[in-house]
Design a protein around this motif. Structure first.
Motif, mmCIF file in Angstrom:
data_model
loop_
_atom_site.group_PDB
_atom_site.id
_atom_site.type_symbol
_atom_site.label_atom_id
_atom_site.label_comp_id
_atom_site.label_asym_id
_atom_site.label_seq_id
_atom_site.Cartn_x
_atom_site.Cartn_y
_atom_site.Cartn_z
ATOM 1 N N LEU A 119 7.345 11.225 0.292
ATOM 2 C CA LEU A 119 6.524 11.195 -0.916
ATOM 3 C C LEU A 119 7.332 10.725 -2.122
ATOM 4 N N VAL A 120 8.593 11.111 -2.181
ATOM 5 C CA VAL A 120 9.459 10.615 -3.245
ATOM 6 C C VAL A 120 9.657 9.107 -3.100
ATOM 7 N N CYS A 121 9.807 8.660 -1.880
ATOM 8 C CA CYS A 121 10.023 7.238 -1.605
ATOM 9 C C CYS A 121 8.821 6.394 -2.025
ATOM 10 N N VAL A 122 7.632 6.781 -1.616
ATOM 11 C CA VAL A 122 6.448 5.991 -1.941
ATOM 12 C C VAL A 122 6.144 6.053 -3.437
ATOM 13 N N THR A 123 6.440 7.171 -4.087
ATOM 14 C CA THR A 123 6.274 7.264 -5.536
ATOM 15 C C THR A 123 7.214 6.308 -6.240
ATOM 16 N N THR A 124 8.441 6.222 -5.759
ATOM 17 C CA THR A 124 9.419 5.292 -6.327
ATOM 18 C C THR A 124 8.934 3.854 -6.197
ATOM 19 N N LEU A 125 8.383 3.529 -5.056
ATOM 20 C CA LEU A 125 7.872 2.175 -4.840
ATOM 21 C C LEU A 125 6.753 1.848 -5.827
ATOM 22 N N PHE A 126 5.820 2.776 -6.010
ATOM 23 C CA PHE A 126 4.725 2.561 -6.957
ATOM 24 C C PHE A 126 5.245 2.344 -8.371
ATOM 25 N N LEU A 127 6.268 3.104 -8.777
ATOM 26 C CA LEU A 127 6.785 2.984 -10.135
ATOM 27 C C LEU A 127 7.609 1.721 -10.331
ATOM 28 N N ILE A 128 8.212 1.225 -9.271
ATOM 29 C CA ILE A 128 8.936 -0.047 -9.358
ATOM 30 C C ILE A 128 7.945 -1.202 -9.490
ATOM 31 N N ASN A 129 6.926 -1.178 -8.635
ATOM 32 C CA ASN A 129 5.906 -2.232 -8.678
ATOM 33 C C ASN A 129 4.635 -1.696 -8.031
ATOM 34 N N TRP A 130 3.587 -1.525 -8.818
ATOM 35 C CA TRP A 130 2.377 -0.894 -8.300
ATOM 36 C C TRP A 130 1.707 -1.738 -7.211
ATOM 37 N N LYS A 131 1.879 -3.063 -7.273
ATOM 38 C CA LYS A 131 1.289 -3.911 -6.241
ATOM 39 C C LYS A 131 1.953 -3.655 -4.886
ATOM 40 N N ALA A 132 3.273 -3.550 -4.901
ATOM 41 C CA ALA A 132 3.992 -3.244 -3.659
ATOM 42 C C ALA A 132 3.621 -1.853 -3.161
ATOM 43 N N GLY A 133 3.484 -0.904 -4.092
ATOM 44 C CA GLY A 133 3.092 0.444 -3.714
ATOM 45 C C GLY A 133 1.705 0.492 -3.097
ATOM 46 N N LEU A 134 0.770 -0.249 -3.692
ATOM 47 C CA LEU A 134 -0.595 -0.286 -3.165
ATOM 48 C C LEU A 134 -0.625 -0.948 -1.794
ATOM 49 N N PHE A 135 0.126 -2.025 -1.645
ATOM 50 C CA PHE A 135 0.207 -2.703 -0.349
ATOM 51 C C PHE A 135 0.730 -1.751 0.730
ATOM 52 N N ALA A 136 1.809 -1.020 0.395
ATOM 53 C CA ALA A 136 2.400 -0.090 1.366
ATOM 54 C C ALA A 136 1.437 1.051 1.682
#
Length: 224
Positions: A119-136
């Motif tokens: 959950l920390v990992c996916v949150t980090t991804l969203f905050l770096i780039n929401w498009k990448a987070g949404l894709f993942a």
């Protein structure tokens, strides 16, 4: 001061993220350590909390895990812009996220026995780039619906998120740091990978479902 902000971010993220909501709530509500619950996998995270106690309080575990990552990463992303420059926000987020994952997985507060830090990992991804987070997140959801393997869905989605970051314009250092986050997530699922390879990984269902592999002792979807 530039070196100091990296050290402060790393220590703060490690120590604060090490406070595990699953362990705290299982103790407060059910008066036991979730890691010792005989019906679970031993992992203090959302998936195992749901398995041991149901969804009612598991959602709070998820919310708290996500919230601590958001607060830490936004604060240090902002501080990095102050001390290192306006274009260093993503570096601060990614750096803080990596050490928050380490703190969640190996907390000094609980004899270095923590969760998977997904959950920390996916949150980090969203905050770096929401498009990448949404894709993942979409990829994870599709894989989970098809396979019902949380561990597999987690690993594949985070690796995919790391791969797409450079193509979305994220600079090299935040991309590299998140690649390390994805690699760390994969490493934390090493036992799950063994069970997937042997065919005895337990499946995950949001609704109650009789799992054919209930006799498995898999360390399974301890993804969070």
């Amino acid at each position: 001061m530039k070196i100091a902000i990296f050290i402060i971010a790393a220590l703060s993220a490690y120590l604060i993220s090490g406070l595990n909501p699953a362990i705290i709530l299982s103790s407060l509500i059910y008066h036991e350590d979730i890691r010792k619950n005989p019906n679970g996998s031993g992992n203090p995270g959302f998936t195992n909390f749901k398995r041991c106690y149901g969804l009612k309080w598991a959602w709070l575990v998820m919310l708290l895990d996500i919230s601590k990552a958001i607060v830490l990463e936004l604060i240090f992303g902002w501080l990095f812009t102050i001390f290192l420059g306006e274009n260093q926000r993503l570096l601060g987020i990614a750096w803080t996220g990596l050490f928050a994952m380490i703190g969640h997985a190996y907390p000094c507060w609980y004899k270095f026995k923590g969760g998977k830090a997904f959950l920390v990992c996916v949150t980090t991804l969203f905050l770096i780039n929401w498009k990448a987070g949404l894709f993942a997140f979409i990829l994870l959801s599709v894989l989970l619906l098809i396979t019902h393997y949380m561990s597999l869905s987690t690993i594949v989605s985070m690796i995919a998120g790391a791969i797409v970051l450079p193509f979305l314009g994220v600079t090299i250092f935040p991309s590299i740091l998140f690649a390390l986050c994805a690699a760390f997530t994969t490493f934390r699922h090493k036992e799950n990978i063994k069970h997937l390879a042997s065919g005895d990984e337990r499946k995950f269902y949001f609704l109650k479902h009789k799992d054919k592999k209930t006799t498995s002792t898999s360390d399974e979807e301890q993804s969070k």
